[in-house]
Motif scaffolding. Structure first.
Motif, mmCIF file in Angstrom:
data_model
loop_
_atom_site.group_PDB
_atom_site.id
_atom_site.type_symbol
_atom_site.label_atom_id
_atom_site.label_comp_id
_atom_site.label_asym_id
_atom_site.label_seq_id
_atom_site.Cartn_x
_atom_site.Cartn_y
_atom_site.Cartn_z
ATOM 1 N N ILE A 88 0.866 -1.173 0.000
ATOM 2 C CA ILE A 88 0.000 0.000 0.000
ATOM 3 C C ILE A 88 0.907 1.228 0.000
ATOM 4 C CG2 ILE A 88 -1.781 1.283 1.236
ATOM 5 C CD1 ILE A 88 -2.605 -1.410 2.512
ATOM 6 N N GLY A 89 1.001 1.859 -1.126
ATOM 7 C CA GLY A 89 1.881 3.017 -1.249
ATOM 8 C C GLY A 89 3.311 2.650 -0.915
ATOM 9 N N GLU A 90 3.886 3.378 0.021
ATOM 10 C CA GLU A 90 5.269 3.147 0.452
ATOM 11 C C GLU A 90 5.387 1.952 1.408
ATOM 12 O OE1 GLU A 90 8.060 4.976 -0.544
ATOM 13 O OE2 GLU A 90 6.646 5.807 -2.010
ATOM 14 N N VAL A 91 4.269 1.481 1.922
ATOM 15 C CA VAL A 91 4.283 0.379 2.891
ATOM 16 C C VAL A 91 4.260 -0.942 2.123
ATOM 17 C CG1 VAL A 91 3.085 -0.706 4.814
ATOM 18 C CG2 VAL A 91 3.134 1.784 4.621
ATOM 19 N N LYS A 92 5.335 -1.686 2.274
ATOM 20 C CA LYS A 92 5.480 -2.966 1.582
ATOM 21 C C LYS A 92 5.138 -4.098 2.545
ATOM 22 C CE LYS A 92 7.233 -0.669 -1.856
ATOM 23 N NZ LYS A 92 6.291 -0.131 -2.790
ATOM 24 N N THR A 93 4.419 -5.078 2.055
ATOM 25 C CA THR A 93 4.125 -6.259 2.861
ATOM 26 C C THR A 93 4.975 -7.420 2.370
ATOM 27 O OG1 THR A 93 2.416 -7.741 3.692
ATOM 28 C CG2 THR A 93 2.162 -6.981 1.425
ATOM 29 N N HIS A 94 5.285 -8.307 3.261
ATOM 30 C CA HIS A 94 6.080 -9.490 2.913
ATOM 31 C C HIS A 94 5.218 -10.739 2.856
ATOM 32 C CE1 HIS A 94 9.657 -7.071 3.311
ATOM 33 N NE2 HIS A 94 9.244 -6.686 4.495
ATOM 34 N N VAL A 95 3.928 -10.579 3.059
ATOM 35 C CA VAL A 95 3.037 -11.730 3.076
ATOM 36 C C VAL A 95 2.569 -12.029 1.650
ATOM 37 C CG1 VAL A 95 0.918 -10.414 3.540
ATOM 38 C CG2 VAL A 95 1.071 -12.771 4.281
#
Length: 153
Positions: A88-95
């Motif tokens: 989400i935008g600059e927020v990266k998820t590793h899942v």
């Protein structure tokens, strides 16, 4: 018996609060909170590893093991809601998205991890480095089982 009842009651209350709290945050915040929880557990795993590899400090190991168990039992599953399966935008998820498609498998992996984290905390109270090392290894295996299936590189 009474300790188990109190523990179960507190666990249910924590899950209810976590679920309610999760609904109050935006998806990017939920990703950041869950990442913070895992990062904190990782840091504490590192503290235990250092103690097992060097001069063993029973109090440091017990504190780190208790922190891992506390986060494991905090209801972090409530932070994995629809809308948090992608960056989400600059927020990266590793899942991986598959995490959200296999709730029964994820629940089983999470329960195994919680059990192993609780066992590590229990064993750490006794101060036996060999027992802690064995329990620590089991926690690592539980982490790896989920990472291998559901954590993106």
């Amino acid at each position: 018996m009474q300790k188990r009842l109190v523990g179960a009651t507190l666990g249910i209350a924590a899950l209810a609060l976590a679920t309610t709290a999760a609904a109050q945050f935006k998806p990017d915040e939920l990703i950041q909170y869950r990442q913070a929880g895992y990062l904190f557990m990782s840091w504490n795993m590192g503290k235990i590893k250092v103690n097992l590899d060097r001069d063993y400090n029973e109090a440091q190991v017990a504190d780190a093991a208790n922190a891992i168990a506390a986060i494991a039992n905090s209801g972090m599953g409530a932070l994995f809601v629809p809308g948090t399966e992608h960056d989400i935008g600059e927020v990266k998820t590793h899942v991986k998205p598959a995490f959200f498609e296999n709730p029964d498998d994820v629940r089983e992996l999470a329960m195994d991890f919680n059990q192993k984290a609780n066992e590590l905390a229990k064993v750490a109270q006794n101060g036996d480095p060999n027992a802690v090392g064995a329990a620590f290894g089991e926690v690592g295996k539980a982490c790896k089982a989920c990472h291998d299936k559901y954590r993106a590189d």
